[in-house]
Design an enzyme around this catalytic site. Structure first.
Site, PDB file in Angstrom:
ATOM      1  N   GLY A   1      -5.612  -0.138  -8.327  1.00 47.54           N
ATOM      2  CA  GLY A   1      -6.222   0.856  -7.461  1.00 47.54           C
ATOM      3  C   GLY A   1      -6.081   2.256  -8.023  1.00 47.54           C
ATOM      4  O   GLY A   1      -7.009   3.067  -7.967  1.00 47.54           O
TER       5      GLY A   1
ATOM      6  N   ARG B   1      -2.526   4.335 -13.089  1.00 41.50           N
ATOM      7  CA  ARG B   1      -1.938   3.064 -13.495  1.00 41.50           C
ATOM      8  C   ARG B   1      -2.830   2.389 -14.537  1.00 41.50           C
ATOM      9  O   ARG B   1      -2.338   1.728 -15.455  1.00 41.50           O
ATOM     10  CB  ARG B   1      -1.730   2.138 -12.301  1.00 41.50           C
ATOM     11  CG  ARG B   1      -0.926   0.860 -12.668  1.00 41.50           C
ATOM     12  CD  ARG B   1      -0.798  -0.099 -11.500  1.00 41.50           C
ATOM     13  NE  ARG B   1      -0.098   0.512 -10.397  1.00 41.50           N
ATOM     14  CZ  ARG B   1      -0.352   0.263  -9.123  1.00 41.50           C
ATOM     15  NH1 ARG B   1      -1.316  -0.556  -8.787  1.00 41.50           N
ATOM     16  NH2 ARG B   1       0.347   0.845  -8.176  1.00 41.50           N
TER      17      ARG B   1
ATOM     18  N   ARG C   1     -15.648  10.712 -11.560  1.00 40.77           N
ATOM     19  CA  ARG C   1     -14.853  10.869 -10.332  1.00 40.77           C
ATOM     20  C   ARG C   1     -13.358  10.658 -10.575  1.00 40.77           C
ATOM     21  O   ARG C   1     -12.603  10.368  -9.639  1.00 40.77           O
ATOM     22  CB  ARG C   1     -15.352   9.939  -9.225  1.00 40.77           C
ATOM     23  CG  ARG C   1     -16.771  10.240  -8.752  1.00 40.77           C
ATOM     24  CD  ARG C   1     -17.264   9.207  -7.747  1.00 40.77           C
ATOM     25  NE  ARG C   1     -18.614   9.511  -7.308  1.00 40.77           N
ATOM     26  CZ  ARG C   1     -18.921  10.003  -6.091  1.00 40.77           C
ATOM     27  NH1 ARG C   1     -17.965  10.223  -5.210  1.00 40.77           N
ATOM     28  NH2 ARG C   1     -20.172  10.251  -5.771  1.00 40.77           N
TER      29      ARG C   1
ATOM     30  N   ARG D   1      -7.055  -8.182  -9.724  1.00 39.60           N
ATOM     31  CA  ARG D   1      -6.451  -7.000  -9.114  1.00 39.60           C
ATOM     32  C   ARG D   1      -4.964  -7.001  -9.409  1.00 39.60           C
ATOM     33  O   ARG D   1      -4.269  -8.022  -9.256  1.00 39.60           O
ATOM     34  CB  ARG D   1      -6.696  -7.010  -7.607  1.00 39.60           C
ATOM     35  CG  ARG D   1      -5.792  -6.038  -6.844  1.00 39.60           C
ATOM     36  CD  ARG D   1      -6.315  -5.709  -5.478  1.00 39.60           C
ATOM     37  NE  ARG D   1      -5.271  -5.206  -4.598  1.00 39.60           N
ATOM     38  CZ  ARG D   1      -4.627  -4.045  -4.742  1.00 39.60           C
ATOM     39  NH1 ARG D   1      -4.904  -3.253  -5.768  1.00 39.60           N
ATOM     40  NH2 ARG D   1      -3.690  -3.685  -3.882  1.00 39.60           N
ATOM     41  N   VAL D   2      -4.451  -5.856  -9.857  1.00 44.02           N
ATOM     42  CA  VAL D   2      -3.016  -5.675 -10.085  1.00 44.02           C
ATOM     43  C   VAL D   2      -2.589  -4.468  -9.244  1.00 44.02           C
ATOM     44  O   VAL D   2      -2.854  -3.328  -9.592  1.00 44.02           O
ATOM     45  CB  VAL D   2      -2.682  -5.475 -11.578  1.00 44.02           C
ATOM     46  CG1 VAL D   2      -2.702  -6.806 -12.312  1.00 44.02           C
ATOM     47  CG2 VAL D   2      -3.650  -4.507 -12.263  1.00 44.02           C
ATOM     48  N   GLY D   3      -1.978  -4.749  -8.109  1.00 44.97           N
ATOM     49  CA  GLY D   3      -1.708  -3.671  -7.171  1.00 44.97           C
ATOM     50  C   GLY D   3      -0.374  -3.790  -6.480  1.00 44.97           C
ATOM     51  O   GLY D   3       0.375  -4.745  -6.670  1.00 44.97           O
ATOM     52  N   SER D   4      -0.102  -2.814  -5.653  1.00 43.53           N
ATOM     53  CA  SER D   4       1.133  -2.791  -4.880  1.00 43.53           C
ATOM     54  C   SER D   4       0.870  -3.341  -3.485  1.00 43.53           C
ATOM     55  O   SER D   4      -0.270  -3.392  -3.018  1.00 43.53           O
ATOM     56  CB  SER D   4       1.683  -1.363  -4.790  1.00 43.53           C
ATOM     57  OG  SER D   4       0.712  -0.499  -4.226  1.00 43.53           O
TER      58      SER D   4
ATOM     59  N   MET E   1      -4.777  -3.589   0.323  1.00 49.72           N
ATOM     60  CA  MET E   1      -6.005  -3.020   0.878  1.00 49.72           C
ATOM     61  C   MET E   1      -7.302  -3.440   0.175  1.00 49.72           C
ATOM     62  O   MET E   1      -8.360  -2.925   0.523  1.00 49.72           O
ATOM     63  CB  MET E   1      -5.910  -1.484   0.892  1.00 49.72           C
ATOM     64  CG  MET E   1      -4.748  -0.945   1.707  1.00 49.72           C
ATOM     65  SD  MET E   1      -4.755   0.853   1.896  1.00 49.72           S
ATOM     66  CE  MET E   1      -6.073   1.072   3.087  1.00 49.72           C
ATOM     67  N   GLU E   2      -7.233  -4.368  -0.787  1.00 50.08           N
ATOM     68  CA  GLU E   2      -8.454  -4.655  -1.540  1.00 50.08           C
ATOM     69  C   GLU E   2      -8.786  -6.128  -1.770  1.00 50.08           C
ATOM     70  O   GLU E   2      -9.934  -6.469  -2.050  1.00 50.08           O
ATOM     71  CB  GLU E   2      -8.396  -3.968  -2.925  1.00 50.08           C
ATOM     72  CG  GLU E   2      -8.478  -2.461  -2.902  1.00 50.08           C
ATOM     73  CD  GLU E   2      -7.125  -1.799  -2.701  1.00 50.08           C
ATOM     74  OE1 GLU E   2      -7.079  -0.736  -2.070  1.00 50.08           O
ATOM     75  OE2 GLU E   2      -6.110  -2.354  -3.172  1.00 50.08           O
TER      76      GLU E   2
ATOM     77  N   SER F   1       5.979  -2.985  -3.254  1.00 51.66           N
ATOM     78  CA  SER F   1       6.390  -1.588  -3.442  1.00 51.66           C
ATOM     79  C   SER F   1       7.175  -1.047  -2.258  1.00 51.66           C
ATOM     80  O   SER F   1       7.845  -0.023  -2.370  1.00 51.66           O
ATOM     81  CB  SER F   1       5.160  -0.711  -3.661  1.00 51.66           C
ATOM     82  OG  SER F   1       4.284  -0.782  -2.540  1.00 51.66           O
ATOM     83  N   ASP F   2       7.068  -1.739  -1.116  1.00 57.27           N
ATOM     84  CA  ASP F   2       7.818  -1.322   0.070  1.00 57.27           C
ATOM     85  C   ASP F   2       7.906  -2.491   1.032  1.00 57.27           C
ATOM     86  O   ASP F   2       7.218  -3.503   0.858  1.00 57.27           O
ATOM     87  CB  ASP F   2       7.155  -0.122   0.751  1.00 57.27           C
ATOM     88  CG  ASP F   2       5.721  -0.418   1.174  1.00 57.27           C
ATOM     89  OD1 ASP F   2       5.511  -0.683   2.365  1.00 57.27           O
ATOM     90  OD2 ASP F   2       4.824  -0.389   0.313  1.00 57.27           O
TER      91      ASP F   2
ATOM     92  N   ARG G   1       5.639   3.155  -8.672  1.00 55.96           N
ATOM     93  CA  ARG G   1       4.454   2.328  -8.426  1.00 55.96           C
ATOM     94  C   ARG G   1       3.445   2.466  -9.560  1.00 55.96           C
ATOM     95  O   ARG G   1       2.707   1.535  -9.859  1.00 55.96           O
ATOM     96  CB  ARG G   1       3.811   2.706  -7.084  1.00 55.96           C
ATOM     97  CG  ARG G   1       4.632   2.314  -5.873  1.00 55.96           C
ATOM     98  CD  ARG G   1       3.840   2.438  -4.591  1.00 55.96           C
ATOM     99  NE  ARG G   1       3.492   3.813  -4.269  1.00 55.96           N
ATOM    100  CZ  ARG G   1       4.283   4.646  -3.594  1.00 55.96           C
ATOM    101  NH1 ARG G   1       5.481   4.238  -3.192  1.00 55.96           N
ATOM    102  NH2 ARG G   1       3.901   5.874  -3.329  1.00 55.96           N
TER     103      ARG G   1
END
Length: 232
Positions: free
Chosen positions: A20, A24, A43, A87-90, A180-181, A203-204, A217
């Site tokens: 995201g 990162r 953007r 996807r590689v996310g928190s 969220m994705e 992450s939390d 993160r």
């Protein structure tokens, strides 16, 4: 070139990692890939292509939330011919046994988003991971002695909910964590018949209230990236 991605034809690989956070994406490219070049700065949503163990791989930031992620996923698939998206996310843990830095692979993604309401009237569509990618990721993690959790995750539209205890209903039904994705990614991948997977780092925790910093993160989730790259 598409509306939101400035890459020329052939500059994006068929396999793409999707963090995201665009910073990162930059960290992944600089840390893990060789012969990298930046193909997108539109953007501020950075995108890079390089090689990992001799294979071309791209990394594209998507922003936060399903609407933002779907813009980039749609264009990657339809304008650049991408076939594999990870996807590689928190994520925030919903379970007491899932701790900071644990790896979660999303087998399926529940959601509070209305993304599929207009597609499936009076019905629930259940977006799921691609089995081949899931199997490869789980197999690599096992061989590398990397503990993982796998199951249902929640793709939420709101980061800050009015009721801080609302997560407990999802937790009671076995949902492992919130992000969220993933539900959007799995849906658009199914629609266009390409492969998708979400690999997440905790992450939390909504259970213990423990959390990592923004810098952590961005730059310390290397185990998740290792699994994703070796899956591709």
């Amino acid at each position: 070139m598409s509306t939101h991605i400035a890459a020329k034809a052939g500059e994006i690989a068929e396999a793409v990692l999707l963090p995201g956070d665009p910073m990162r994406a930059k960290w992944i490219a600089e840390t893990f890939l060789e012969d990298t070049y930046c193909y997108n700065e539109v953007r501020g949503m950075l995108g890079f292509t390089g090689t990992y163990k001799g294979k071309r791989v791209s990394v594209q930031g998507t922003g936060m939330g399903i609407p933002s992620a779907l813009i980039y996923c749609h264009e990657l698939i339809n304008d650049y011919g991408v076939k594999k998206l990870i996807r590689v996310g928190s994520a925030g843990s919903y379970q007491p046994d899932i701790k900071l830095y644990d790896i979660v692979i999303a087998m399926a993604a529940s959601s509070t988003s209305g993304i599929n309401n207009s597609r499936f009237i009076n019905a629930d569509y259940s977006p799921t991971a691609d089995f081949e990618l899931f199997y490869k990721a789980a197999t690599y993690a096992k061989k590398a002695n990397i503990p993982i959790k796998a199951g249902n995750v929640l793709s939420a539209d709101e980061f800050y909910e009015d009721d801080p205890e609302a997560y407990k209903q999802w937790a009671n039904f076995g949902v492992l964590c919130v992000e969220m994705e993933a539900a959007g990614l799995y849906t658009v991948a199914a629609k266009h018949q390409v492969q998708a997977l979400a690999i997440l780092t905790i992450s939390d925790s909504l259970v213990t209230k423990a959390q990592t910093s923004a810098k952590q993160r961005e730059q310390t989730f290397s185990t998740m990236i290792e699994i994703a790259l070796n899956t591709l």
